[in-house]
Design an enzyme around this catalytic site. Structure first.
Site, PDB file in Angstrom:
ATOM      1  N   GLY A   1       0.810  -1.299  -0.078  1.00  0.00           N
ATOM      2  CA  GLY A   1      -0.041  -0.157   0.164  1.00  0.00           C
ATOM      3  C   GLY A   1       0.853   1.293  -0.054  1.00  0.00           C
ATOM      4  O   GLY A   1       1.989   1.297  -0.011  1.00  0.00           O
TER       5      GLY A   1
ATOM      6  N   TYR B   1     -16.463   2.566   7.441  1.00  0.00           N
ATOM      7  CA  TYR B   1     -15.438   2.728   7.403  1.00  0.00           C
ATOM      8  C   TYR B   1     -14.878   3.206   8.728  1.00  0.00           C
ATOM      9  O   TYR B   1     -14.062   2.891   9.430  1.00  0.00           O
ATOM     10  CB  TYR B   1     -14.898   3.597   6.306  1.00  0.00           C
ATOM     11  CG  TYR B   1     -13.309   4.061   6.332  1.00  0.00           C
ATOM     12  CD1 TYR B   1     -12.445   2.824   6.141  1.00  0.00           C
ATOM     13  CD2 TYR B   1     -12.735   5.315   6.632  1.00  0.00           C
ATOM     14  CE1 TYR B   1     -10.847   3.253   6.211  1.00  0.00           C
ATOM     15  CE2 TYR B   1     -11.454   5.562   6.652  1.00  0.00           C
ATOM     16  CZ  TYR B   1     -10.388   4.429   6.596  1.00  0.00           C
ATOM     17  OH  TYR B   1      -9.032   4.780   6.525  1.00  0.00           O
TER      18      TYR B   1
END
Length: 285
Positions: free
Chosen positions: A10, A126
């Protein structure tokens, strides 16, 4: 020390790998799902024991904010359950853990920068799952550090900066939200802060980190285009209501960085300086 870094493919994980080369004091085990599935508790236990891991930096997360609304269970698995497994493994070994969290744990109704002790009130899947992750990590690993960040971008992967560069070159006009206020974070600057914590010793607690300054998404886009020399795209301001999304986003998510600056003696760059550095690297590559 032997240090496990998860989510190495990432944005933040890639920046961590670059900085490891100038921080050779410890052994780093960089993993992504191919090397270590962090949703597999037994796999984590084996990896931690076999490699005598002393600390974990968890850069892995489910970050597709809008998709999370329809996939909250899977989002929770990656953002809460898996960090809990990592923290349990470290807690048993008496090790430390750094868990990266988000401004989405707040509802965005403040009118001053958020400090670490402000009440949390996530209003998206989230945000809820990331807050659960914070709680799991702190419960299972006493020597844990939570770093909340916001508006993350880098030269790696997909992010807002890269999207605005692409759209700026493709389109003659672009609408961008102006009534959501926050601070961008260059992933490399966050990685620098994480290495400062590792090298000075992880001090447990919740911390905030982003670049310095305050800006809207509209102003951020204008700056991206200005730095890149994009002049053919007209950027116009949009209200949030004009661009509805499945997930609710904080209208104000400026983070107060006083605690992390004082604890680790950090001098955090101004957002535009870091943006300039990143955009130049993207253009060169």
């Amino acid at each position: 020390m032997n240090i496990l870094v998860t989510g190495c493919n990432g944005q933040l994980g890639n920046e961590m790998q670059l900085l490891e080369k100038v921080h050779p004091a410890h052994n780093y085990y960089n993993t992504d799902v191919e090397e270590l599935d962090i949703t597999d508790q037994q796999a984590i236990e084996r990896f931690v024991e076999e490699n005598a891991i002393d600390g974990i930096v968890n850069c892995a997360a489910y970050t597709a904010v809008d998709k999370a609304e329809a996939n909250e269970d899977f989002c929770r698995l990656l953002n809460a359950t898996a960090p809990g497994y990592l923290a349990e493994a470290m807690g048993r070994r008496g090790g430390w853990m750094i868990q990266v969290s988000t401004d989405y744990v707040f509802d965005g109704t403040n009118h001053r920068p958020y400090v670490e002790t402000d009440p949390v009130c996530p209003n998206s899947a989230y945000g809820r799952t990331k807050l659960e992750g914070e709680e799991m990590v702190q419960k299972c690993c006493p020597q844990s550090m939570i770093i909340r960040t916001a508006w993350l971008y880098s030269t790696f992967g997909n992010n807002f900066v890269k999207t605005m560069l692409r759209l700026g070159r493709e389109k003659q006009e672009l609408g961008v939200i102006f009534d959501q206020i926050g601070t961008p974070t260059y992933a490399r600057d966050l990685a620098v802060a994480i290495f400062a914590a590792i090298e000075q010793g992880v001090k447990p607690g919740v911390y905030h980190f982003s670049n310095e300054g305050v800006i809207s998404w509209y102003d951020f886009t204008k700056a991206i285009h200005r730095i890149a020399g994009i002049t053919t795209c007209h950027v116009r301001p949009l209200h949030t209501a004009e661009y509805p999304t499945p997930a609710s986003r904080p209208h104000f998510s400026v983070l107060d960085k006083t605690k992390i600056k004082q604890t680790y003696g950090l001098e955090i760059p101004y957002w535009e300086e870091s943006l300039n550095e990143c955009v130049q690297l993207i253009i060169e590559n």
